[in-house]
Design a protein around this motif. Structure first.
Motif, PDB file in Angstrom:
ATOM      1  N   ILE A   9       0.853  -1.196   0.000  1.00 14.07           N
ATOM      2  CA  ILE A   9       0.000   0.000   0.000  1.00 14.07           C
ATOM      3  C   ILE A   9       0.882   1.236   0.000  1.00 14.07           C
ATOM      4  CG2 ILE A   9      -1.847   1.372   1.047  1.00 14.07           C
ATOM      5  CD1 ILE A   9      -3.136  -1.191   2.004  1.00 14.07           C
ATOM      6  N   PHE A  10       1.811   1.372   0.952  1.00 13.34           N
ATOM      7  CA  PHE A  10       2.725   2.521   0.916  1.00 13.34           C
ATOM      8  C   PHE A  10       3.618   2.443  -0.313  1.00 13.34           C
ATOM      9  CE2 PHE A  10       2.443   2.246   5.790  1.00 13.34           C
ATOM     10  CZ  PHE A  10       1.276   2.979   5.815  1.00 13.34           C
ATOM     11  N   VAL A  11       4.093   1.255  -0.637  1.00 12.66           N
ATOM     12  CA  VAL A  11       4.744   0.967  -1.917  1.00 12.66           C
ATOM     13  C   VAL A  11       3.758   0.045  -2.630  1.00 12.66           C
ATOM     14  CG1 VAL A  11       6.690  -0.109  -3.101  1.00 12.66           C
ATOM     15  CG2 VAL A  11       7.081   1.224  -1.013  1.00 12.66           C
ATOM     16  N   PRO A  12       2.954   0.596  -3.522  1.00 15.36           N
ATOM     17  CA  PRO A  12       1.765  -0.086  -4.039  1.00 15.36           C
ATOM     18  C   PRO A  12       2.050  -1.176  -5.075  1.00 15.36           C
ATOM     19  CG  PRO A  12       1.989   2.047  -5.077  1.00 15.36           C
ATOM     20  CD  PRO A  12       3.086   1.959  -4.049  1.00 15.36           C
ATOM     21  N   ASP A  13       2.594  -2.301  -4.609  1.00 11.91           N
ATOM     22  CA  ASP A  13       2.903  -3.390  -5.540  1.00 11.91           C
ATOM     23  C   ASP A  13       1.649  -3.955  -6.210  1.00 11.91           C
ATOM     24  OD1 ASP A  13       1.842  -5.346  -3.685  1.00 11.91           O
ATOM     25  OD2 ASP A  13       3.802  -5.543  -2.769  1.00 11.91           O
ATOM     26  N   HIS A  14       0.476  -3.669  -5.650  1.00  9.88           N
ATOM     27  CA  HIS A  14      -0.772  -4.117  -6.287  1.00  9.88           C
ATOM     28  C   HIS A  14      -1.028  -3.403  -7.613  1.00  9.88           C
ATOM     29  CE1 HIS A  14      -2.023  -0.566  -3.976  1.00  9.88           C
ATOM     30  NE2 HIS A  14      -2.970  -0.415  -4.896  1.00  9.88           N
ATOM     31  N   THR A  52       1.714  -8.166  -1.572  1.00  8.52           N
ATOM     32  CA  THR A  52       0.286  -8.113  -1.318  1.00  8.52           C
ATOM     33  C   THR A  52      -0.347  -9.413  -1.819  1.00  8.52           C
ATOM     34  OG1 THR A  52       0.340  -5.727  -1.694  1.00  8.52           O
ATOM     35  CG2 THR A  52      -1.821  -6.780  -1.724  1.00  8.52           C
ATOM     36  N   PRO A  53      -1.082 -10.118  -0.955  1.00  8.30           N
ATOM     37  CA  PRO A  53      -1.737 -11.340  -1.420  1.00  8.30           C
ATOM     38  C   PRO A  53      -2.624 -11.054  -2.637  1.00  8.30           C
ATOM     39  CG  PRO A  53      -1.913 -11.141   0.967  1.00  8.30           C
ATOM     40  CD  PRO A  53      -1.360  -9.838   0.457  1.00  8.30           C
ATOM     41  N   PRO A  54      -2.692 -11.983  -3.595  1.00  7.32           N
ATOM     42  CA  PRO A  54      -3.441 -11.733  -4.834  1.00  7.32           C
ATOM     43  C   PRO A  54      -4.876 -11.266  -4.636  1.00  7.32           C
ATOM     44  CG  PRO A  54      -2.132 -13.714  -5.072  1.00  7.32           C
ATOM     45  CD  PRO A  54      -2.009 -13.284  -3.629  1.00  7.32           C
ATOM     46  N   ASP A  55      -5.607 -11.853  -3.689  1.00  9.38           N
ATOM     47  CA  ASP A  55      -6.993 -11.429  -3.473  1.00  9.38           C
ATOM     48  C   ASP A  55      -7.058 -10.009  -2.916  1.00  9.38           C
ATOM     49  OD1 ASP A  55      -5.901 -12.595  -1.052  1.00  9.38           O
ATOM     50  OD2 ASP A  55      -7.916 -12.609  -0.199  1.00  9.38           O
ATOM     51  N   VAL A  56      -6.098  -9.660  -2.078  1.00  6.73           N
ATOM     52  CA  VAL A  56      -6.044  -8.297  -1.534  1.00  6.73           C
ATOM     53  C   VAL A  56      -5.662  -7.318  -2.642  1.00  6.73           C
ATOM     54  CG1 VAL A  56      -4.868  -6.765   0.109  1.00  6.73           C
ATOM     55  CG2 VAL A  56      -5.540  -9.085   0.806  1.00  6.73           C
ATOM     56  N   ALA A  57      -4.690  -7.683  -3.485  1.00  4.21           N
ATOM     57  CA  ALA A  57      -4.275  -6.820  -4.599  1.00  4.21           C
ATOM     58  C   ALA A  57      -5.455  -6.533  -5.523  1.00  4.21           C
ATOM     59  CB  ALA A  57      -3.130  -7.464  -5.375  1.00  4.21           C
ATOM     60  N   GLU A  58      -6.242  -7.557  -5.813  1.00  5.36           N
ATOM     61  CA  GLU A  58      -7.415  -7.363  -6.670  1.00  5.36           C
ATOM     62  C   GLU A  58      -8.410  -6.405  -6.020  1.00  5.36           C
ATOM     63  OE1 GLU A  58     -11.077 -10.024  -8.426  1.00  5.36           O
ATOM     64  OE2 GLU A  58      -9.156 -11.026  -8.081  1.00  5.36           O
ATOM     65  N   THR A  59      -8.635  -6.545  -4.728  1.00  2.00           N
ATOM     66  CA  THR A  59      -9.544  -5.625  -4.023  1.00  2.00           C
ATOM     67  C   THR A  59      -9.001  -4.207  -4.045  1.00  2.00           C
ATOM     68  OG1 THR A  59     -10.330  -7.419  -2.596  1.00  2.00           O
ATOM     69  CG2 THR A  59     -10.670  -5.162  -1.807  1.00  2.00           C
ATOM     70  N   LEU A  60      -7.698  -4.047  -3.822  1.00  3.14           N
ATOM     71  CA  LEU A  60      -7.102  -2.697  -3.823  1.00  3.14           C
ATOM     72  C   LEU A  60      -7.225  -2.045  -5.178  1.00  3.14           C
ATOM     73  CD1 LEU A  60      -3.904  -3.314  -1.637  1.00  3.14           C
ATOM     74  CD2 LEU A  60      -6.134  -2.436  -0.918  1.00  3.14           C
ATOM     75  N   ARG A  61      -6.977  -2.811  -6.249  1.00  3.12           N
ATOM     76  CA  ARG A  61      -7.155  -2.246  -7.598  1.00  3.12           C
ATOM     77  C   ARG A  61      -8.608  -1.833  -7.815  1.00  3.12           C
ATOM     78  NH1 ARG A  61      -3.304  -6.299  -8.775  1.00  3.12           N
ATOM     79  NH2 ARG A  61      -4.931  -7.778  -9.403  1.00  3.12           N
ATOM     80  N   GLY A  62      -9.546  -2.620  -7.299  1.00  3.00           N
ATOM     81  CA  GLY A  62     -10.962  -2.276  -7.414  1.00  3.00           C
ATOM     82  C   GLY A  62     -11.300  -1.002  -6.658  1.00  3.00           C
ATOM     83  N   ILE A  63     -10.724  -0.828  -5.488  1.00  7.89           N
ATOM     84  CA  ILE A  63     -10.942   0.391  -4.693  1.00  7.89           C
ATOM     85  C   ILE A  63     -10.467   1.614  -5.475  1.00  7.89           C
ATOM     86  CG2 ILE A  63     -10.109   1.655  -2.658  1.00  7.89           C
ATOM     87  CD1 ILE A  63     -10.120  -1.105  -1.189  1.00  7.89           C
ATOM     88  N   GLU A  64      -9.346   1.465  -6.184  1.00  4.91           N
ATOM     89  CA  GLU A  64      -8.739   2.596  -6.877  1.00  4.91           C
ATOM     90  C   GLU A  64      -9.328   2.854  -8.269  1.00  4.91           C
ATOM     91  OE1 GLU A  64      -4.483   2.435  -6.926  1.00  4.91           O
ATOM     92  OE2 GLU A  64      -4.346   2.124  -4.767  1.00  4.91           O
TER      93      GLU A  64
END
Length: 153
Positions: free
Chosen positions: A126-131, A140-152
């Motif tokens: 998140i601070f270094v947004p590897d997602h 970032t776990p894949p399911d979390v990365a997908e959620t973060l991309r959706g948030i953004e």
């Protein structure tokens, strides 16, 4: 964060279906992780954790003012610095990350692997947004990365 701020802070995130854990030492962020359950010894009250949860609720935040204390090899640090420059809501490929990283060649397999290693070793997702890197696995776990991309989006 002030210079005396040290500890582990965490809260459950309904949005992620897991906890968000923040490690802080000397007022600097050391780690962000997404454990399956809440660590029993973690505090829950921290202003940076509040910001992380506001972000998870859809509030745009670059976190550029959060001081990081990460220890990785120099080449990996340059990769993470490049990833930190990917704007909120944007995504990039691993090749572009390598192109953005001083001293690395996007056509060199060893440099592409250095970038992959840096993303996997990222201590502060998140601070270094590897997602935001879509074709490489980060910390970032894949399911979390997908959620973060959706948030953004």
């Amino acid at each position: 964060m002030d210079d005396t701020d040290t500890g582990v802070y965490a809260r459950e995130s309904d949005r992620l279906g897991r906890a968000v854990e923040l490690g802080v030492a000397g007022g600097r962020a050391l780690s962000v992780s997404f454990p399956e359950s809440l660590p029993p010894d973690a505090g829950s009250d921290h202003p940076t954790l509040d910001r992380l949860f506001a972000y998870l609720d859809g509030e745009e935040d670059s976190f550029s003012d959060v001081t990081l204390a990460i220890t990785v090899p120099t080449e990996q640090r340059r990769v993470l610095d490049a990833v930190g420059n990917v704007p909120y809501g944007d995504t990039v490929t691993l090749e572009l990350v390598v192109r953005m990283t001083s001293g690395l060649d996007h056509e060199a397999d060893a440099d592409l692997e250095t970038a992959r290693e840096a993303l996997r070793a990222n201590p502060v997702p998140i601070f270094v947004p590897d997602h935001r890197v879509t074709d490489a696995t980060g910390a970032t776990p894949p399911d979390v990365a997908e959620t973060l991309r959706g948030i953004e989006s």
